[in-house]
Design a protein around this motif. Structure first.
Motif, mmCIF file in Angstrom:
data_model
loop_
_atom_site.group_PDB
_atom_site.id
_atom_site.type_symbol
_atom_site.label_atom_id
_atom_site.label_comp_id
_atom_site.label_asym_id
_atom_site.label_seq_id
_atom_site.Cartn_x
_atom_site.Cartn_y
_atom_site.Cartn_z
ATOM 1 N N ILE A 382 97.177 106.980 -5.885
ATOM 2 C CA ILE A 382 97.771 105.666 -5.600
ATOM 3 C C ILE A 382 98.880 105.816 -4.570
ATOM 4 O O ILE A 382 98.978 105.026 -3.617
ATOM 5 N N LEU A 383 99.737 106.836 -4.750
ATOM 6 C CA LEU A 383 100.826 107.075 -3.792
ATOM 7 C C LEU A 383 100.276 107.381 -2.401
ATOM 8 O O LEU A 383 100.885 107.021 -1.389
ATOM 9 N N ALA A 384 99.116 108.059 -2.358
ATOM 10 C CA ALA A 384 98.510 108.410 -1.064
ATOM 11 C C ALA A 384 97.769 107.240 -0.442
ATOM 12 O O ALA A 384 97.304 107.338 0.701
ATOM 13 N N GLY A 385 97.624 106.133 -1.183
ATOM 14 C CA GLY A 385 96.889 104.989 -0.651
ATOM 15 C C GLY A 385 95.389 105.154 -0.737
ATOM 16 O O GLY A 385 94.636 104.398 -0.118
ATOM 17 N N ILE A 386 94.930 106.150 -1.511
ATOM 18 C CA ILE A 386 93.490 106.368 -1.657
ATOM 19 C C ILE A 386 92.880 105.289 -2.528
ATOM 20 O O ILE A 386 91.790 104.782 -2.262
ATOM 21 N N ILE A 387 93.589 104.934 -3.622
ATOM 22 C CA ILE A 387 93.134 103.849 -4.481
ATOM 23 C C ILE A 387 94.244 102.815 -4.607
ATOM 24 O O ILE A 387 95.428 103.137 -4.454
ATOM 25 N N ASN A 388 93.862 101.570 -4.859
ATOM 26 C CA ASN A 388 94.815 100.463 -4.920
ATOM 27 C C ASN A 388 95.093 100.053 -6.357
ATOM 28 O O ASN A 388 94.233 100.153 -7.231
ATOM 29 N N LEU A 389 96.297 99.552 -6.569
ATOM 30 C CA LEU A 389 96.681 99.075 -7.894
ATOM 31 C C LEU A 389 95.905 97.819 -8.266
ATOM 32 O O LEU A 389 95.541 97.018 -7.408
ATOM 33 N N ASP A 390 95.677 97.636 -9.577
ATOM 34 C CA ASP A 390 95.129 96.373 -10.069
ATOM 35 C C ASP A 390 96.217 95.299 -10.078
ATOM 36 O O ASP A 390 95.998 94.163 -9.682
ATOM 37 N N LYS A 391 97.380 95.705 -10.568
ATOM 38 C CA LYS A 391 98.540 94.801 -10.632
ATOM 39 C C LYS A 391 99.788 95.605 -10.298
ATOM 40 O O LYS A 391 99.795 96.825 -10.337
ATOM 41 N N GLY A 392 100.847 94.887 -9.973
ATOM 42 C CA GLY A 392 102.099 95.552 -9.672
ATOM 43 C C GLY A 392 102.267 95.787 -8.186
ATOM 44 O O GLY A 392 101.471 95.312 -7.360
ATOM 45 N N GLU A 393 103.306 96.542 -7.856
ATOM 46 C CA GLU A 393 103.637 96.741 -6.440
ATOM 47 C C GLU A 393 104.090 98.164 -6.202
ATOM 48 O O GLU A 393 104.766 98.774 -7.030
ATOM 49 N N ILE A 394 103.681 98.715 -5.081
ATOM 50 C CA ILE A 394 104.144 100.014 -4.640
ATOM 51 C C ILE A 394 104.612 99.879 -3.197
ATOM 52 O O ILE A 394 103.963 99.209 -2.389
ATOM 53 N N SER A 395 105.749 100.470 -2.876
ATOM 54 C CA SER A 395 106.290 100.359 -1.520
ATOM 55 C C SER A 395 106.775 101.716 -1.042
ATOM 56 O O SER A 395 107.238 102.544 -1.824
ATOM 57 N N ILE A 396 106.625 101.937 0.249
ATOM 58 C CA ILE A 396 107.114 103.141 0.918
ATOM 59 C C ILE A 396 108.218 102.698 1.886
ATOM 60 O O ILE A 396 107.978 101.824 2.743
ATOM 61 N N ASN A 397 109.390 103.279 1.749
ATOM 62 C CA ASN A 397 110.541 102.873 2.573
ATOM 63 C C ASN A 397 110.743 101.363 2.527
ATOM 64 O O ASN A 397 110.964 100.712 3.560
ATOM 65 N N ASP A 398 110.584 100.800 1.313
ATOM 66 C CA ASP A 398 110.751 99.366 1.047
ATOM 67 C C ASP A 398 109.710 98.490 1.742
ATOM 68 O O ASP A 398 109.892 97.274 1.845
ATOM 69 N N ILE A 399 108.622 99.102 2.230
ATOM 70 C CA ILE A 399 107.509 98.335 2.820
ATOM 71 C C ILE A 399 106.363 98.313 1.822
ATOM 72 O O ILE A 399 105.819 99.368 1.478
ATOM 73 N N PRO A 400 105.973 97.128 1.299
ATOM 74 C CA PRO A 400 104.838 97.068 0.371
ATOM 75 C C PRO A 400 103.567 97.608 1.019
ATOM 76 O O PRO A 400 103.355 97.438 2.223
ATOM 77 N N TYR A 401 102.734 98.266 0.208
ATOM 78 C CA TYR A 401 101.500 98.840 0.740
ATOM 79 C C TYR A 401 100.620 97.790 1.418
ATOM 80 O O TYR A 401 99.917 98.096 2.385
#
Length: 543
Positions: A382-401
């Motif tokens: 998920i952190l690598a962007g290989i798979i996407n979340l079903d719900k919720g939010e992940i951001s890198i340097n405060d930029i949402p995926y």
């Protein structure tokens, strides 16, 4: 997305080659017309022969017939050249489409599929290549030949028009009734063909398991089961073809008998002379030959449509979305935030990650721990962007995926997964994967990862050819290659899954110190239970 039918896929491909196909059909039209010069010329020649005199007109007619035959042959050569160009272009298009799509397919699409098996479907490109000449040339020439032959016969008598209309309607009805069944049985046959190919690949992949197994017949019995399914489905498809072939024979006999009887009666009634009757016989032969060509083409039609269906299975798979426009700075350290992150696999009822929250500051040295099945590897993907979340939010340097330009993320990302990622190519290619880094810098990295002894042990150095999957290469070297690939471009985010498990303990300690050194700007996240990693970490996340 609406699933296309095999026929729609065929039309979509043919639209790409409209000018070329227009040329092919134009040539086929001309060939059909030119071929009429043969019966018409022979009719005139026989009429002249009946006069008993050799004249210039007779020689001219013979010349015209020969010129017509030559012209038709030359046009067929031009058709073959055009079709060959289309075949080559289709092969190149398909090769690049598979090469582009296979790495970009969404992981969810592959939950129930084995990705390497999908590559087998590329071979249906060759089926399309082989079938196109028959579809574009034989089908068009035969169709025009039948149409123009019936038109010519109708000039001799109105009774021939009725025979032509009956033939056209009967052929349409036959295709309408049996065509769908034939396509279904062809697709089913192809399914078992790929099942068998995949099973044979599995036998090759784990051949030692079957070689050492107590039950030496297990893999043979399974091969037998799939083969029986294939032969059964092929027999069903053959029955459809056999029924169509029998029907075509019936049409051929009926048309030949009808034209011969009608033609004979017209000659007896002096409504047609002997020259016209001979010409009509030649036209009959041309029509019969064209019908036989249609019969031979029909199996190719099924093969081509089935090939489109099998290739379409891959090209219809949804690709990773990389439409975001926000970019992260290259080689800059990354911070990560996860808020209410939830993910579950399509085969699972319960989420493997449920409402997970965490924050990883820049330049952190994070260790992910937890029992087996707790979701560590999934979180890393998920952190690598290989798979996407079903719900919720992940951001890198405060930029949402969702807003992130994935290309900029991949340029700033280093990943070491537990799966073997060695491909057939040189050592340099396996490390750089297309990136431009000097050999001097690369050799410095080899020193840090203690690979100098390995490089010295072979004469080719960085040009050493590695086998697919790293066969004949020590596991510790494979892991070091994975590490070198992940860090050679100084990523801002380094994600690793048990990266040193096969490396000797003393070397492991020095590599851990190198990777966790504060001189490196990257943010590091590693899945491990080793004490040396934990001792050099700044944060521990337990799942």
């Amino acid at each position: 997305m609406t699933k296309l039918t095999p026929i729609q896929r065929l039309w979509r491909l043919l639209k790409l080659y409209k000018p070329e196909i227009r040329q092919i059909y134009t040539y086929a039209l001309v060939i059909g017309i030119v071929n009429l010069s043969l019966p018409l010329g022979i009719q005139a020649i026989i009429n002249y022969l009946q006069t008993g005199e050799l004249s210039i007109s007779w020689i001219l007619l013979v010349t015209i017939v020969l010129v017509g035959i030559t012209a038709a042959g030359l046009l067929q050569v031009l058709q073959l050249r055009i079709v060959e160009n289309i075949q080559q272009d289709i092969f190149a298009r398909s090769a690049f489409e598979f090469a582009f799509r296979l790495p970009q397919i969404k992981p969810r699409e592959l939950d129930s599929q084995h990705a390497p098996e999908l590559a087998n479907r590329f071979f249906d490109t060759m089926t399309i290549q082989k079938g196109l000449p028959k579809l574009l040339i034989d089908l068009s020439v035969s169709s025009f030949q039948i149409i123009f032959g019936i038109i010519l016969l109708s000039v001799y008598s109105i009774y021939f028009i009725a025979l032509g209309l009956f033939l056209g309607f009967a052929l349409f009805l036959l295709v309408k009734i049996t065509g769908r069944i034939g396509l279904e049985t062809s697709i089913k046959e192809s399914k078992y063909k790929y099942n068998l190919a995949h099973w044979l690949e599995e036998i090759g992949r784990v051949r030692r398991t079957f070689h050492l197994s107590q039950n030496q017949s297990f893999h043979l019995n399974k091969s037998d089961d799939i083969t029986v399914d294939y032969i059964t489905s092929r027999e069903s498809h053959f029955r459809v073809l056999l029924d169509q072939f029998k029907s075509f024979i019936g049409f051929k006999v009926f048309i030949a008998a009808g034209i011969l009887v009608v033609g004979g009666l017209l000659v007896f009634n002096q409504q047609m002379n002997i020259g016209q009757f001979v010409a009509a016989e030649i036209v009959i032969i041309l029509i019969i030959n064209s019908v036989e060509k249609l019969v031979s083409v029909w199996d190719n039609v099924y093969d081509v449509l089935t090939a489109f269906e099998k290739i379409g299975f891959v090209t219809d798979m949804e690709l990773q979305d990389s439409a975001g426009k926000s970019k992260i700075n290259k080689n800059g350290p990354c911070s990560i935030k996860l808020k209410n992150a939830t993910f579950h696999y399509s085969t699972d009822n319960e989420p493997i990650i449920d409402n997970f929250n965490s924050e990883i500051p820049i330049q952190s040295r994070v260790v992910l721990t937890g029992k087996t099945g707790s979701g560590k590897s999934t979180l890393l993907q998920i952190l690598a962007g290989i798979i996407n979340l079903d719900k919720g939010e992940i951001s890198i340097n405060d930029i949402p995926y969702d807003h992130l330009d994935r290309k900029s993320l991949h340029q700033n990302l280093g990943v070491v997964l537990a799966s073997n990622q060695i491909f057939e190519g040189t050592l340099r290619e396996n490390i750089l994967v297309g990136r431009q880094i000097s050999d001097e810098k690369l050799m410095g990295l080899m020193t840090k990862l203690e690979m100098n002894d390995f490089l010295k042990s072979n004469s080719k150095g960085l040009d050493l050819i590695l086998d697919s999957g790293g066969r004949r290469t020590p596991r510790c070297i494979i892991q070091k290659i994975h590490l070198a690939r992940a860090i050679c471009h100084n990523p801002g985010l380094l994600l690793m899954e048990d990266p040193l498990v096969n490396i000797p303990k003393e070397e492991r300690k020095s590599i851990i110190k190198f990777l966790t050194d504060k001189a490196h700007q990257w943010t590091l996240v590693v899945i491990t239970d080793e004490d040396d990693w934990i001792a050099n970490s700044t944060q521990i996340i337990k799942l």
